[in-house]
Design a protein around this motif. Structure first.
Motif, PDB file in Angstrom:
ATOM      1  N   ALA A  92      -2.700   2.927   1.983  1.00 25.15           N
ATOM      2  CA  ALA A  92      -1.875   2.563   0.798  1.00 25.15           C
ATOM      3  C   ALA A  92      -2.226   1.667  -0.108  1.00 25.15           C
ATOM      4  O   ALA A  92      -1.853   1.594  -1.297  1.00 25.15           O
ATOM      5  N   THR A 108       5.688   7.226  -4.741  1.00 28.84           N
ATOM      6  CA  THR A 108       6.168   6.453  -3.470  1.00 28.84           C
ATOM      7  C   THR A 108       7.542   6.572  -3.624  1.00 28.84           C
ATOM      8  O   THR A 108       8.217   6.668  -2.627  1.00 28.84           O
ATOM      9  N   TRP A 135      10.157   8.068  -0.896  1.00 28.82           N
ATOM     10  CA  TRP A 135      11.168   7.035  -0.140  1.00 28.82           C
ATOM     11  C   TRP A 135      12.444   7.483  -0.355  1.00 28.82           C
ATOM     12  O   TRP A 135      13.268   7.279   0.519  1.00 28.82           O
ATOM     13  N   PHE A 152       3.801   5.833   1.227  1.00 29.20           N
ATOM     14  CA  PHE A 152       3.303   5.044   0.283  1.00 29.20           C
ATOM     15  C   PHE A 152       1.314   5.520   0.181  1.00 29.20           C
ATOM     16  O   PHE A 152       0.937   5.758  -0.971  1.00 29.20           O
TER      17      PHE A 152
END
Length: 266
Positions: free
Chosen positions: A255, A153, A157, A182
């Motif tokens: 998620a 994640t 990100w 996520f």
């Protein structure tokens, strides 16, 4: 003749909706379409007949107030799969959505009427989310899947935030995109490292053909298309933000649920 039609109808409901909830056989084209339409109409109904009359804007505060509810619902769903909570239609998908609305709807209205929004809604959701996560923590078997999920994640990100800095788009949709990355991290970890299977019918075939990491280009493509459609066919800002919220819910729910399932079941 009528009894035969009724019998066929009940079999249809059982095979496509009721049985998949308990057997984890997954989604199929029919229940996927019905669930998507029901959620879409439900969001529109809530906006036009609850949120708008209360003069609540769909903004960052609304996302903040909704997040604990999503965390609660998704964690409870995982607790059922992990055997911590009993298998009950109201705790399984899609019943958990109705349970969440029942628990949060009246509080949300009260919060707005008392002009304290979003304090009461956020506090109530946080209490329930803490309770659900307490059960998760005390019954967890192995945290490695969550660690791998967070690793995937945070790396993804970094790319998303770099792109956002280079070419900004609506900040509320950024929240939705981050939620889906996520979700992608947890899905990729579950399938690639722990041999879980994909329950969504189309993605199931994509994973079989290309492997679990196909999620990143596939979901990214979908997110771009959805953003383009929302921004080109929704003129009202609040309605546009409502659709962003729906995308956020569809991303954050899985998620939260998927890595929780893994730490309970591995």
């Amino acid at each position: 003749m009528i009894s035969g039609i009724w019998h066929d109808f009940l079999n249809f409901l059982y095979n496509y909706f009721w049985e998949p909830m308990f057997t984890r056989s997954g989604y199929n084209p029919i229940n996927t379409l019905i669930y998507a339409l029901a959620m879409g109409f439900g969001f529109l109904y809530a906006y036009r007949y609850v949120i708008k009359p209360l003069k609540i804007k769909i903004d960052g505060r609304f996302f903040l107030a909704a997040t604990p509810m999503i965390v609660f619902g998704a964690t409870v769903r995982a607790l059922v799969d992990g055997g911590v909570l009993p298998e009950n239609p109201w705790l399984l998908t899609p019943g958990i959505f109705f349970t969440a609305v029942f628990l949060f709807g009246p509080v949300f209205v009260l919060d707005a009427k008392l002009k304290t929004y979003p304090k009461i809604t956020t506090a109530w959701g946080t209490i329930l989310a803490i309770w659900a996560n307490y059960l998760l923590i005390t019954h967890a078997k192995n945290w490695e899947p969550y660690e791998l999920t967070l690793l995937h994640t945070f790396v993804s990100w970094a790319f998303v935030l770099a792109f956002y800095k280079w070419k900004p788009f609506d900040k509320l949709y950024l929240y939705a995109v981050l939620a889906h990355y996520f979700d992608m991290g947890s899905t990729v970890v579950g399938i690639h490292y722990y041999h879980y299977h994909e329950v969504h019918w189309l993605e199931h075939y994509l994973v079989q053909w290309f492997g679990a990491y196909v999620y990143y280009p596939w979901i990214t493509f979908i997110l771009v298309v959805v953003y383009w459609i929302i921004n080109n066919y929704t003129e009202d800002e609040d309605e546009r933000h409502l659709w962003y919220l729906l995308v956020y819910v569809l991303g954050l729910g899985p998620a939260i649920r998927d890595p929780a399932q893994m730490v309970l079941q591995i």
